[in-house]
Design a protein around this motif. Structure first.
Motif, short mmCIF file in Angstrom:
data_model
loop_
_atom_site.label_atom_id
_atom_site.label_comp_id
_atom_site.label_asym_id
_atom_site.label_seq_id
_atom_site.Cartn_x
_atom_site.Cartn_y
_atom_site.Cartn_z
N TRP A 153 9.77 65.81 54.51
CA TRP A 153 10.95 66.97 55.11
C TRP A 153 10.11 68.25 55.22
O TRP A 153 9.35 68.28 54.41
N THR A 174 15.98 72.30 57.71
CA THR A 174 15.16 70.84 57.47
C THR A 174 14.96 69.62 58.69
O THR A 174 16.19 69.39 59.06
N LEU A 175 13.93 68.68 58.66
CA LEU A 175 14.37 67.85 59.90
C LEU A 175 13.01 66.87 59.18
O LEU A 175 11.99 66.93 58.15
N VAL A 176 13.74 65.65 59.40
CA VAL A 176 12.22 64.55 58.38
C VAL A 176 11.64 64.21 59.86
O VAL A 176 11.72 64.49 60.97
N PHE A 202 12.73 64.19 65.41
CA PHE A 202 14.11 63.98 66.05
C PHE A 202 15.27 64.64 66.11
O PHE A 202 15.78 64.88 64.73
N THR A 203 16.10 65.43 67.06
CA THR A 203 16.94 65.80 67.18
C THR A 203 17.91 65.41 68.16
O THR A 203 18.21 64.35 68.39
N ASP A 204 19.54 65.94 67.93
CA ASP A 204 20.51 65.90 69.17
C ASP A 204 20.06 67.36 70.14
O ASP A 204 20.40 68.66 69.35
N SER A 253 22.56 70.08 69.57
CA SER A 253 22.81 70.76 67.89
C SER A 253 21.84 72.60 68.90
O SER A 253 21.03 73.11 69.99
N GLU A 254 22.23 73.18 67.90
CA GLU A 254 21.85 74.77 68.36
C GLU A 254 20.15 74.59 68.45
O GLU A 254 19.45 75.85 69.49
C1 FMN Z 1 16.51 66.56 53.76
C2 FMN Z 1 17.90 66.58 55.33
C3 FMN Z 1 16.57 65.95 56.71
C4 FMN Z 1 17.42 66.55 57.39
N1 FMN Z 1 16.63 65.41 58.93
C5 FMN Z 1 17.11 66.11 60.32
C6 FMN Z 1 16.53 65.50 61.23
O1 FMN Z 1 15.60 64.40 61.19
N2 FMN Z 1 16.63 65.52 63.19
C7 FMN Z 1 17.97 66.88 63.09
O2 FMN Z 1 17.36 66.93 63.41
N3 FMN Z 1 18.53 67.93 61.75
C8 FMN Z 1 17.79 67.10 60.44
N4 FMN Z 1 18.56 67.57 59.15
C9 FMN Z 1 19.57 68.51 59.62
C10 FMN Z 1 19.90 70.16 59.83
O3 FMN Z 1 18.61 70.93 58.46
C11 FMN Z 1 20.18 70.68 60.57
O4 FMN Z 1 21.65 71.01 58.91
C12 FMN Z 1 20.84 70.48 61.86
O5 FMN Z 1 20.04 69.53 62.73
C13 FMN Z 1 21.59 71.02 62.98
O6 FMN Z 1 20.59 72.35 62.50
P1 FMN Z 1 20.70 73.91 63.96
O7 FMN Z 1 22.24 74.38 63.58
O8 FMN Z 1 20.00 74.40 63.84
O9 FMN Z 1 20.26 72.92 65.42
C14 FMN Z 1 18.00 67.59 58.51
C15 FMN Z 1 18.14 68.36 57.20
C16 FMN Z 1 18.43 67.35 55.59
C17 FMN Z 1 19.19 68.28 54.03
#
Ligand code: FMN
Length: 188
Positions: free
Chosen positions: A27, A43-45, A58-60, A63-64
């Motif tokens: 993380w 947090t991201l992976v 990776f993300t969406d 998302s913001e």
């Molecule tokens: C342990 C953990 C791992 C996460 N991994 C990801 C991830 O790999 N990719 C992702 O887009 N969001 C991940 N998230 C969610 C983000 O932290 C975040 O809440 C979400 O992406 C929206 O973020 P934004 O509004 O800043 O775009 C994870 C959250 C946690 C708690």
């Protein structure tokens, strides 16, 4: 010819290995500039390396952070390794890789996810008001179509800073791509 690993890569790998099988070792905290120019962090992976100095997340795209990074790719990752008592800060520019641009690469990354990992891309638009009638799948199989909003974030690392709390005094080290990763020792 394969490019040599920057000197901080083996140090980061050793710190990661110290964490053993801990899921949280992968993380990372991703900081960006918000569209209103105030800071954002979440947090991201960590998904893996691409080349010697590029890291993938990776993300969406909806998302913001997807919007922020399309606007301004500047980012910093903070990666904490509690057992090794080390923090790495990786700074650089993020490139967004979408299925429209690189279908094969995104498809390969999509398939490397678990069914539960993929499911979140089947959920409604992040941060929209919750619709109680909306569906949130728990799993998406390997054969489910790659969503257009699945995006690979590739951080091109320009500067790395490591803080090691193990020794006395603490060690703080910086490397920059601009100086061919020449090591600089700093006051902690
Ligand atoms: C342990 C953990 C791992 C996460 N991994 C990801 C991830 O790999 N990719 C992702 O887009 N969001 C991940 N998230 C969610 C983000 O932290 C975040 O809440 C979400 O992406 C929206 O973020 P934004 O509004 O800043 O775009 C994870 C959250 C946690 C708690």
């Amino acid at each position: 010819m394969t490019e040599a690993l920057p000197p901080w890569r083996p140090l980061l790998r050793a710190a990661l290995q110290r964490e053993g099988r801990s899921v949280s070792a992968r993380w990372v905290q991703l900081a960006t500039n918000g569209r209103d120019r105030t800071p954002r962090v979440r947090t991201l992976v960590f998904r893996g390396w691409s080349g010697v100095d590029q890291l993938e997340l990776f993300t969406d795209q909806r998302s913001e952070k997807g919007k922020e990074l399309s606007n301004d790719g500047a980012a910093e990752l903070c990666w904490l390794f509690p057992k090794a008592r080390q923090q790495f800060r990786l700074r650089g520019m993020v490139q967004l890789i979408t299925p429209a641009e690189q279908a094969e690469l995104c498809q390969q990354r999509w398939q490397q996810l678990s069914d539960t990992g993929r499911a979140v891309w089947g959920w409604p638009t992040p941060a929209d008001p919750l619709d109680p009638s909306a569906t949130f799948p728990e799993q998406l199989s390997e054969t489910s179509p790659l969503p257009n909003h699945f995006v690979v974030l590739r951080l091109q690392i320009e500067t790395v800073e490591r803080l090691h709390l193990g020794p006395h005094p603490h060690q703080r080290t910086r490397w920059s791509a601009a100086t061919h990763w020449q090591e600089q020792s700093l006051n902690p």
